[in-house]
Design an enzyme around this catalytic site. Structure first.
Site: not given
Ligand code: RVP
Length: 505
Positions: A320, A406-407, A410, A419, A433
């Site tokens: 993110c 893993y993407w 956003g 979203r 994002e």
């Molecule tokens: P992590 O486990 O740290 O990889 O985080 C997963 C979380 O990140 C998801 O459950 C979601 O809330 C958030 N997410 C998913 N896509 C994106 C993005 O593209 N910014 N963020």
């Protein structure tokens, strides 16, 4: 004038647990990880829906499909099937989880009789299976015409253009069983006839599934399975605040046990409207989670809107970049601590306990312990699950090491505009994002979850807790200085093996 929070916002890495007294009875095998998933009147009634382990998989295209859902439900957790797909496709994934019979495998490597040995070799390479049913239309549920296994061909003696129909074991020589066969009976047939697999067919001789000898054994050793009243695996599904009036009914019809509004920022009228719509049409029978929020005001808003659980976290996800692109978010530890305080206050006022999910930013296994100690009831993980065999993304070799793709939702790759939607006519993602990335491949979900949970149980025992509520009550947390973080790793020694022994990096 703008409001300023007194404290800086902090991440999990800035905290440690301080052990409490461990009674002799407090051993990892005695720990229960059962935890509430939806709201209830604590002390007066039982939670209508609990998880057997405090882990759910993220509502993400690269993480939660039906295969992940079955694997995680087998271990006692829950997947939220990604909503960034058509309503029909998402409902079909949910239905596949609900229809899944442990040990009954829908074949993903299928042949038609006019295919060739070259196709068999290619399919074997793609899927890694050596048992391939032959059906009239080459699909998993076509009319069964035969089976090809490694015993049916010899590459050194046969031409690659030989037709499947000429070397398959034909239907009349196969032992099959009808669709209503139980796993126990299927397994008896397999053993009595010394088979490696047993095709299950319906009344029209269409293939339903395959049962393999090894699956029966593994099924017996999953005491934590998340099963509904009909002994089907439980599954959640992501929804958005745009098409809920069509999506929710389709998901409920398909058998979803709980839905969750998937949004990067949940302190909005859109979520309230969505929850109200669900209450109006389904009352309390459809359970709905909402989020994400990072402070007490956001929590209170969603609690009063009627959310069954609330998700915490903005900008902490590994993929993110919301904090960079928009300058909004909050350290995941601070957000969890503040929202948990607000939840406890709400509980004291109303008697209603609303479970909290800490979502994103779990890097090490001990971050799960910290999130729970800080008041979360369960955690949502994306990167963690993306690394396993069961995630839907590709496994690729990068610089000599296996990785999984893993993407973020956003990212330009997912383009999950709903979203990030803030209403209006525009239906696309204007800026990113999230990023597109690789994570180190880590093998099977079960092996990794086993180790993670063992660490969690061991930490809980160090703090004298046999249950998660007890852990939340007894935990003592301390902030750590930058210097003491260095002290926390191996230091002032020359490591013989530079591979870190943490499993979760
Ligand atoms: P992590 O486990 O740290 O990889 O985080 C997963 C979380 O990140 C998801 O459950 C979601 O809330 C958030 N997410 C998913 N896509 C994106 C993005 O593209 N910014 N963020």
């Amino acid at each position: 004038m703008a409001y300023y929070f007194d404290e800086p916002s902090r991440t999990f890495n800035e905290y440690l647990l301080v052990p409490g007294h461990t009674p002799a009875s407090c051993v990892p095998t005695a720990v229960s990880l059962k935890t509430p998933l939806v709201k209830y009147r604590k002390g007066e009634e039982e939670c209508p829906l609990s998880l057997n382990i405090p882990m759910v998989s993220a509502i993400m295209t690269a993480v939660s499909d039906d295969r992940m859902a079955v694997a995680l439900a087998t271990e006692g957790g829950l997947s939220f099937i990604y909503g960034n797909q058509s309503i029909e496709d998402e409902a079909a994934m949910v239905a596949r989880v609900k229809d899944y019979k442990a040990g009954f495998v829908t074949s993903d490597a299928n042949l038609s009789p006019d295919m060739t040995l070259a196709d068999v070799v290619a399919l074997k390479e793609e899927h890694g299976h050596s048992t391939m049913p032959v059906t009239d239309d080459g699909t998993a549920h076509g009319k069964l015409l035969g089976i090809v296994t490694g015993r049916d061909y010899r590459l050194s003696r046969m031409g690659l253009d030989e037709k499947v129909a000429d070397f398959m074991t034909p239907r009349e020589k196969l032992i099959v069983a009808p669709a209503d066969t139980t796993l126990k009976v299927a397994n008896d047939i397999i053993w009595d006839n010394k088979l490696n697999s047993l095709p299950i067919v319906d009344a029209d001789d269409r293939l339903v599934a395959l049962v393999f000898r090894k699956d029966y054994d593994s099924h017996k050793s999953n005491p934590n399975e998340m099963l509904d009243a009909h002994k089907r695996y439980m599954v959640g599904a992501g929804i958005n605040s745009r098409d809920y009036a069509e999506r929710v009914p389709a998901l409920v019809e398909a058998g979803a046990d709980v839905v969750c509004i998937d949004s990067s920022e949940g302190f909005s009228d859109w979520q309230k409207i969505t929850i109200e719509w669900v209450r109006e049409h389904y009352g309390d029978t459809v359970k709905i989670g909402a989020g994400n929020v990072v402070d007490a005001d956001g929590f209170r808003f969603l609690a009063e809107a009627g959310a069954d659980f609330v998700k915490i976290g903005i900008g902490g996800g590994s993929i993110c970049i919301t904090r960079e692109t928009k300058g909004i978010g909050r350290g995941q530890a601070t957000a969890t601590i503040e929202v948990a305080k607000a939840r406890d206050e709400y509980f004291r006022e109303t008697g209603v306990y609303i479970p909290l999910c800490s979502d994103g930013g779990i890097v090490y296994d001990h971050h799960i312990s910290l999130a729970l100690a800080m008041g979360a009831d369960f955690v949502m993980l994306g990167r963690y699950f993306a690394r396993f065999d069961e995630s839907p993304s590709n496994k690729v070799m990068v610089n000599g090491t296996y990785m999984k793709e893993y993407w973020g939702e956003g990212s330009a790759r997912a383009r999950n505009w709903q979203r990030y939607d803030l209403g209006g006519k525009k239906k696309n993602l204007t800026f990113e994002e999230g990023v597109d990335s690789y994570v180190p491949y880590a093998g099977s979900l079960k092996d990794n979850v086993d180790v993670t949970l063992l660490k969690l149980k061991s930490t809980m025992c160090n703090c004298g807790a046999l249950t998660i509520p007890e852990f939340q009550d007894k935990a003592k947390l301390t902030l750590v200085s930058a210097t003491s973080i260095v002290e926390g790793g191996a230091h002032d020694v020359l490591l013989k093996d530079k591979t870190p022994y943490v499993s979760n990096t």
